[in-house]
Design a protein around this motif. Sequence first.
Motif, PDB file in Angstrom:
ATOM      1  N   ALA A  96       0.706  -1.295   0.170  1.00  0.00           N
ATOM      2  CA  ALA A  96      -0.139   0.074   0.040  1.00  0.00           C
ATOM      3  C   ALA A  96       0.931   1.372  -0.049  1.00  0.00           C
ATOM      4  CB  ALA A  96      -1.114   0.032   1.121  1.00  0.00           C
ATOM      5  N   ASN A  97       1.950   1.227   0.902  1.00  0.00           N
ATOM      6  CA  ASN A  97       2.734   2.367   0.633  1.00  0.00           C
ATOM      7  C   ASN A  97       3.430   2.586  -0.629  1.00  0.00           C
ATOM      8  OD1 ASN A  97       2.340   2.928   3.367  1.00  0.00           O
ATOM      9  ND2 ASN A  97       4.231   2.327   4.210  1.00  0.00           N
ATOM     10  N   GLY A  98       3.965   1.582  -1.284  1.00  0.00           N
ATOM     11  CA  GLY A  98       4.438   1.668  -2.668  1.00  0.00           C
ATOM     12  C   GLY A  98       3.441   2.336  -3.454  1.00  0.00           C
ATOM     13  N   ASP A  99       2.220   1.768  -3.389  1.00  0.00           N
ATOM     14  CA  ASP A  99       1.184   2.194  -4.372  1.00  0.00           C
ATOM     15  C   ASP A  99       1.111   3.699  -3.992  1.00  0.00           C
ATOM     16  OD1 ASP A  99       0.844  -0.526  -5.223  1.00  0.00           O
ATOM     17  OD2 ASP A  99      -0.853  -0.804  -4.178  1.00  0.00           O
ATOM     18  N   ARG A 100       0.838   4.168  -2.833  1.00  0.00           N
ATOM     19  CA  ARG A 100       0.691   5.483  -2.697  1.00  0.00           C
ATOM     20  C   ARG A 100       1.732   6.536  -2.978  1.00  0.00           C
ATOM     21  NH1 ARG A 100      -3.329   2.820  -1.286  1.00  0.00           N
ATOM     22  NH2 ARG A 100      -3.558   3.151  -3.382  1.00  0.00           N
ATOM     23  N   ARG A 101       2.822   5.862  -2.634  1.00  0.00           N
ATOM     24  CA  ARG A 101       4.125   6.682  -3.206  1.00  0.00           C
ATOM     25  C   ARG A 101       3.920   6.875  -4.713  1.00  0.00           C
ATOM     26  NH1 ARG A 101       7.133   3.656   1.423  1.00  0.00           N
ATOM     27  NH2 ARG A 101       7.505   5.068   2.856  1.00  0.00           N
ATOM     28  N   ARG A 102       3.967   5.867  -5.399  1.00  0.00           N
ATOM     29  CA  ARG A 102       3.828   6.215  -6.759  1.00  0.00           C
ATOM     30  C   ARG A 102       2.767   6.777  -7.318  1.00  0.00           C
ATOM     31  NH1 ARG A 102       2.184   1.139  -7.989  1.00  0.00           N
ATOM     32  NH2 ARG A 102       0.053   1.725  -8.376  1.00  0.00           N
ATOM     33  N   GLU A 103       1.647   6.730  -6.807  1.00  0.00           N
ATOM     34  CA  GLU A 103       0.601   7.782  -6.998  1.00  0.00           C
ATOM     35  C   GLU A 103       1.048   9.338  -6.867  1.00  0.00           C
ATOM     36  OE1 GLU A 103      -2.979   6.453  -5.030  1.00  0.00           O
ATOM     37  OE2 GLU A 103      -3.253   4.463  -6.035  1.00  0.00           O
ATOM     38  N   LEU A 104       1.580   9.317  -5.719  1.00  0.00           N
ATOM     39  CA  LEU A 104       1.982  10.628  -5.339  1.00  0.00           C
ATOM     40  C   LEU A 104       3.089  11.315  -6.235  1.00  0.00           C
ATOM     41  CD1 LEU A 104       1.746  13.040  -3.215  1.00  0.00           C
ATOM     42  CD2 LEU A 104       3.550  11.804  -1.788  1.00  0.00           C
ATOM     43  N   LEU A 105       3.822  10.303  -6.581  1.00  0.00           N
ATOM     44  CA  LEU A 105       4.788  10.870  -7.507  1.00  0.00           C
ATOM     45  C   LEU A 105       4.391  11.118  -8.890  1.00  0.00           C
ATOM     46  CD1 LEU A 105       7.990  11.234  -8.182  1.00  0.00           C
ATOM     47  CD2 LEU A 105       8.113   8.630  -8.736  1.00  0.00           C
ATOM     48  N   GLU A 106       3.518  10.312  -9.279  1.00  0.00           N
ATOM     49  CA  GLU A 106       2.934  10.448 -10.794  1.00  0.00           C
ATOM     50  C   GLU A 106       1.998  11.889 -10.471  1.00  0.00           C
ATOM     51  OE1 GLU A 106       0.017   7.313 -10.972  1.00  0.00           O
ATOM     52  OE2 GLU A 106       1.849   5.889 -11.835  1.00  0.00           O
ATOM     53  N   VAL A 111       2.395  17.068 -15.832  1.00  0.00           N
ATOM     54  CA  VAL A 111       2.397  18.534 -16.428  1.00  0.00           C
ATOM     55  C   VAL A 111       1.045  19.031 -16.396  1.00  0.00           C
ATOM     56  CG1 VAL A 111       3.132  19.739 -18.489  1.00  0.00           C
ATOM     57  CG2 VAL A 111       4.522  17.793 -17.947  1.00  0.00           C
ATOM     58  N   GLN A 112       0.924  20.252 -16.059  1.00  0.00           N
ATOM     59  CA  GLN A 112      -0.265  20.641 -15.799  1.00  0.00           C
ATOM     60  C   GLN A 112      -0.322  21.463 -17.317  1.00  0.00           C
ATOM     61  OE1 GLN A 112      -2.621  20.247 -13.499  1.00  0.00           O
ATOM     62  NE2 GLN A 112      -1.432  18.828 -12.549  1.00  0.00           N
ATOM     63  N   PRO A 113      -1.648  21.565 -17.913  1.00  0.00           N
ATOM     64  CA  PRO A 113      -1.782  22.208 -19.230  1.00  0.00           C
ATOM     65  C   PRO A 113      -1.913  23.823 -18.862  1.00  0.00           C
ATOM     66  CG  PRO A 113      -3.912  21.008 -18.491  1.00  0.00           C
ATOM     67  CD  PRO A 113      -2.818  20.605 -17.636  1.00  0.00           C
ATOM     68  N   THR A 114      -1.410  24.537 -19.677  1.00  0.00           N
ATOM     69  CA  THR A 114      -1.342  25.995 -19.306  1.00  0.00           C
ATOM     70  C   THR A 114      -2.584  26.668 -19.950  1.00  0.00           C
ATOM     71  OG1 THR A 114       1.149  25.930 -19.500  1.00  0.00           O
ATOM     72  CG2 THR A 114      -0.149  27.835 -19.398  1.00  0.00           C
ATOM     73  N   SER A 115      -3.167  27.191 -19.178  1.00  0.00           N
ATOM     74  CA  SER A 115      -4.507  28.184 -19.709  1.00  0.00           C
ATOM     75  C   SER A 115      -4.356  29.250 -20.169  1.00  0.00           C
ATOM     76  CB  SER A 115      -5.580  28.251 -18.717  1.00  0.00           C
ATOM     77  OG  SER A 115      -4.997  28.833 -17.515  1.00  0.00           O
ATOM     78  N   ALA A 116      -3.231  29.778 -20.144  1.00  0.00           N
ATOM     79  CA  ALA A 116      -2.804  31.168 -20.567  1.00  0.00           C
ATOM     80  C   ALA A 116      -2.289  31.109 -22.101  1.00  0.00           C
ATOM     81  CB  ALA A 116      -1.871  31.879 -19.591  1.00  0.00           C
ATOM     82  N   ILE A 117      -2.445  30.145 -22.480  1.00  0.00           N
ATOM     83  CA  ILE A 117      -2.069  30.146 -24.286  1.00  0.00           C
ATOM     84  C   ILE A 117      -3.019  31.044 -24.866  1.00  0.00           C
ATOM     85  CG2 ILE A 117      -1.611  28.863 -26.233  1.00  0.00           C
ATOM     86  CD1 ILE A 117      -1.187  26.359 -24.553  1.00  0.00           C
ATOM     87  N   ALA A 118      -2.301  32.115 -25.818  1.00  0.00           N
ATOM     88  CA  ALA A 118      -2.959  33.094 -26.170  1.00  0.00           C
ATOM     89  C   ALA A 118      -3.627  32.518 -27.694  1.00  0.00           C
ATOM     90  CB  ALA A 118      -1.953  34.357 -26.568  1.00  0.00           C
ATOM     91  N   SER A 119      -4.563  32.912 -28.258  1.00  0.00           N
ATOM     92  CA  SER A 119      -5.151  32.440 -29.200  1.00  0.00           C
ATOM     93  C   SER A 119      -4.446  32.714 -30.473  1.00  0.00           C
ATOM     94  CB  SER A 119      -6.633  32.880 -29.648  1.00  0.00           C
ATOM     95  OG  SER A 119      -6.641  34.248 -29.631  1.00  0.00           O
ATOM     96  N   GLU A 120      -3.466  33.689 -30.500  1.00  0.00           N
ATOM     97  CA  GLU A 120      -2.836  34.113 -31.620  1.00  0.00           C
ATOM     98  C   GLU A 120      -1.521  33.122 -31.654  1.00  0.00           C
ATOM     99  OE1 GLU A 120      -1.587  36.765 -28.406  1.00  0.00           O
ATOM    100  OE2 GLU A 120      -3.384  36.611 -29.214  1.00  0.00           O
TER     101      GLU A 120
END
Length: 134
Positions: A96-106, A111-120
Amino acid sequence: MNPKEIARDAARTLQSYLTYQAVRTIVAQLKETNPAQAIWLNQYSIGKMQDGEAYLEGLMLERKDLVLRILTVREDIAESVLEFLPEMVTTNIQKANGDRRRELLERLTQVQPTSAIASEDLPEKPKDSETRDE
């Protein structure tokens, strides 16, 4: 952190759980042999199983014969389960600790998508009229 105190608390919790399992086993047996008594024990037990020893003390005032039966079944369950418990607990906690650590690391490395991409900055799609004229 006092390991002896933690072990004592864990033992009390396990003892209460084994009491609960013994009661469940006896209720199932009684459903076959004495349905009225099964219903009574089930109703009596609702909401009282948090502390197995307090439960047994209260039941002793009502039905001594059931207390003796619960004690016998609880001891039998304990004997058949406890030899496997230390290894199972250790293995399950490590997994369980290995699973939780893997999930946390993931989650930490996603990479979070950037919402500030300009349309141009995005390439334009050709309009239908532009593609037909060519």
